[in-house]
Motif scaffolding. Structure first.
Motif, short mmCIF file in Angstrom:
data_model
loop_
_atom_site.label_atom_id
_atom_site.label_comp_id
_atom_site.label_asym_id
_atom_site.label_seq_id
_atom_site.Cartn_x
_atom_site.Cartn_y
_atom_site.Cartn_z
N GLY A 30 0.79 -1.22 0.00
CA GLY A 30 0.00 0.00 0.00
C GLY A 30 0.82 1.27 0.00
N GLU A 31 2.14 1.13 -0.12
CA GLU A 31 2.99 2.32 -0.14
C GLU A 31 3.02 2.97 -1.52
OE1 GLU A 31 4.31 3.56 2.73
OE2 GLU A 31 3.03 1.96 3.48
N VAL A 32 2.73 2.22 -2.56
CA VAL A 32 2.68 2.70 -3.93
C VAL A 32 1.35 2.26 -4.54
CG1 VAL A 32 3.66 2.34 -6.24
CG2 VAL A 32 5.16 2.78 -4.30
N ASP A 33 0.76 3.12 -5.37
CA ASP A 33 -0.54 2.80 -5.96
C ASP A 33 -0.42 1.98 -7.24
OD1 ASP A 33 -2.21 4.32 -4.07
OD2 ASP A 33 -1.17 6.05 -4.90
N VAL A 34 0.52 2.35 -8.11
CA VAL A 34 0.73 1.65 -9.38
C VAL A 34 2.23 1.52 -9.60
CG1 VAL A 34 0.37 1.65 -11.87
CG2 VAL A 34 -1.40 2.58 -10.37
N ALA A 35 2.66 0.32 -9.98
CA ALA A 35 4.07 0.10 -10.29
C ALA A 35 4.21 -0.41 -11.71
CB ALA A 35 4.70 -0.90 -9.32
N VAL A 36 5.15 0.16 -12.46
CA VAL A 36 5.50 -0.36 -13.77
C VAL A 36 6.62 -1.37 -13.55
CG1 VAL A 36 6.30 0.18 -16.09
CG2 VAL A 36 4.89 1.82 -14.85
N VAL A 37 6.37 -2.63 -13.91
CA VAL A 37 7.29 -3.72 -13.63
C VAL A 37 7.55 -4.50 -14.91
CG1 VAL A 37 6.53 -3.88 -11.22
CG2 VAL A 37 5.39 -5.26 -12.97
N HIS A 38 8.42 -5.49 -14.83
CA HIS A 38 8.68 -6.33 -15.99
C HIS A 38 9.07 -7.72 -15.53
CE1 HIS A 38 13.05 -6.48 -15.45
NE2 HIS A 38 13.07 -5.17 -15.30
N ASP A 39 8.93 -8.69 -16.43
CA ASP A 39 9.52 -10.00 -16.20
C ASP A 39 10.07 -10.52 -17.52
OD1 ASP A 39 6.57 -12.18 -16.05
OD2 ASP A 39 7.16 -10.67 -17.50
N TRP A 40 11.20 -11.23 -17.42
CA TRP A 40 11.84 -11.81 -18.59
C TRP A 40 11.15 -13.12 -18.93
CZ3 TRP A 40 15.56 -9.24 -21.27
CH2 TRP A 40 16.18 -8.16 -20.64
N MET A 47 4.66 -4.41 -17.61
CA MET A 47 3.31 -4.48 -17.05
C MET A 47 3.10 -3.37 -16.04
SD MET A 47 3.14 -8.60 -16.28
CE MET A 47 4.52 -8.48 -15.13
N ALA A 48 1.85 -3.06 -15.80
CA ALA A 48 1.47 -2.18 -14.70
C ALA A 48 0.76 -3.03 -13.65
CB ALA A 48 0.55 -1.07 -15.18
N ALA A 49 1.12 -2.84 -12.39
CA ALA A 49 0.53 -3.60 -11.29
C ALA A 49 -0.13 -2.65 -10.30
CB ALA A 49 1.60 -4.44 -10.59
N TRP A 50 -1.28 -3.05 -9.79
CA TRP A 50 -2.00 -2.25 -8.79
C TRP A 50 -2.83 -3.19 -7.93
CZ3 TRP A 50 -3.58 -3.29 -13.62
CH2 TRP A 50 -4.91 -3.66 -13.81
N ARG A 51 -3.31 -2.69 -6.82
CA ARG A 51 -4.12 -3.51 -5.92
C ARG A 51 -5.54 -3.65 -6.46
NH1 ARG A 51 -1.19 -0.22 -3.13
NH2 ARG A 51 -2.85 1.28 -2.71
N ALA A 52 -6.05 -4.87 -6.43
CA ALA A 52 -7.40 -5.12 -6.94
C ALA A 52 -8.44 -4.28 -6.21
CB ALA A 52 -7.74 -6.61 -6.81
N SER A 53 -8.19 -4.01 -4.94
CA SER A 53 -9.16 -3.25 -4.14
C SER A 53 -9.28 -1.80 -4.58
CB SER A 53 -8.78 -3.31 -2.66
OG SER A 53 -7.47 -2.79 -2.44
N THR A 54 -8.33 -1.33 -5.40
CA THR A 54 -8.37 0.07 -5.85
C THR A 54 -8.75 0.20 -7.32
OG1 THR A 54 -6.02 0.11 -6.49
CG2 THR A 54 -6.54 0.64 -4.20
N SER A 55 -9.19 -0.90 -7.94
CA SER A 55 -9.44 -0.90 -9.38
C SER A 55 -10.43 0.16 -9.82
CB SER A 55 -9.93 -2.28 -9.83
OG SER A 55 -8.90 -3.25 -9.71
#
Length: 321
Positions: A143-153, A275-283
């Motif tokens: 809950g410290e960040v709302d949306v994170a731009v992440v990646h996976d190989w 990808m962008a990741a966020w909490r489902a509860s804030t969709s």
């Protein structure tokens, strides 16, 4: 037991459960480890039972700690849902919006995203942190960040905590960087098998890129000779230009390369999914929807798959962007 309703202490316990250590929780919450320990100690006194088993720097939850940490997660999620419903009544994206992204996304994607959000939604208070994807998803989960731009190989998938949602933004191809005088520099492309004896310049252990390199060579029964551990890609480019090794460089956020460096495609192609990741509860929160829309637009405006590996940011705008 009424004191167990203290949200600060519940949040501290939830952070310890999420990150597995007092120091990890402190870093995520922006507190000192001593402050987190004090919060947990007060919570233990109020609960009348130990909540943590300390094993050196790591900690494990006791059965009582597991119950209380699960409850803390449910309480914090319920409060977040309530906040989302209140913001939905307002209808306009407002308030604090914390974004996180890995370094090349900070350089290649976020400037456009921040400009769009600022122009369209002046009521947003935008905050940005540069973090590795592994850290990014943890910060979102906590809950410290709302949306994170992440990646996976392709061979190093990112583990996404429960309760998070992800949406793909595109694929980012990575190429091999060689010194201009390298024996392989005249080729049209190279394979990982061509590079098993090379000296590598890579990120430090714990990063996704470092894990990719280890796994790629493990598939060939080898261990890469990583002679320089450098997180910043531009520093890696400088080391390659000096003839100190080879490196793998994604195309997202790439700046113009010096003449001392040759870039070759890797076959088979190595890429990472952004990808962008966020909490489902804030969709349903308007600010989250606005951020995701801006990220998709910014991603579409940049050509992530390039015909040539020799590209720079200044030439990467698509004609439709």
């Amino acid at each position: 037991m009424a004191s167990l309703h203290d949200l600060g202490r519940l949040r501290a316990l939830h952070a310890v459960a999420t990150f597995g250590s007092i120091s990890g929780a402190a870093s995520a919450l922006g507190y000192t480890p001593s402050a987190v320990s004090q919060q947990i100690a007060k919570l233990e006194r109020e609960a009348g039972a130990p909540l943590l088993d300390r094993e050196g720097r790591r900690v494990a939850l006791t059965p009582a700690g597991q119950i209380l940490a699960q409850t803390a997660g449910e309480v914090l999620a319920a409060l977040e849902r309530a906040e989302t419903r209140l913001k939905l009544q307002h209808g306009t994206p407002t308030g604090r919006l914390a974004l996180a992204a890995f370094p090349t996304a900070c350089r290649g994607l976020l400037p456009d995203v921040l400009v769009q959000l600022t122009r369209r939604h002046p009521g947003l208070d935008l905050r940005v942190s540069e973090v590795d994807p592994l850290r990014g998803v943890d910060l979102v989960a906590e809950g410290e960040v709302d949306v994170a731009v992440v990646h996976d190989w392709h061979n190093t998938p990112l583990v996404v905590p429960d309760g998070l949602r992800c949406t793909p933004l595109g694929d980012d191809v990575a190429d091999v960087l060689l010194p201009a005088g390298h024996p392989l520099a005249g080729r049209d492309e190279v394979s990982a098998d061509d590079l098993v004896a090379e000296r590598w310049i890579s990120q430090r252990p714990g990063s996704m890129c470092h894990a990719w390199l280890l796994r790629t060579f493990a598939e060939r029964g080898r261990q890469p000779d990583i002679t320089c551990q450098v997180d910043e890609y531009q520093s890696q480019v400088s080391l390659v230009a000096a003839g100190l090794g080879v490196a793998l460089l994604p195309r997202l956020g790439r700046v113009r390369l010096p003449s001392e460096v040759v870039t070759l495609p890797l076959r088979p192609t190595s890429s990472r999914q952004i990808m962008a990741a966020w909490r489902a509860s804030t969709s349903d929160r308007p600010a989250i929807t606005a951020a995701l829309d801006a990220l998709h637009e910014a991603s579409a405006a940049w050509t992530v798959h390039f015909d040539s590996p020799n590209v720079a940011m200044s030439s990467r705008r698509s004609t439709t962007g």
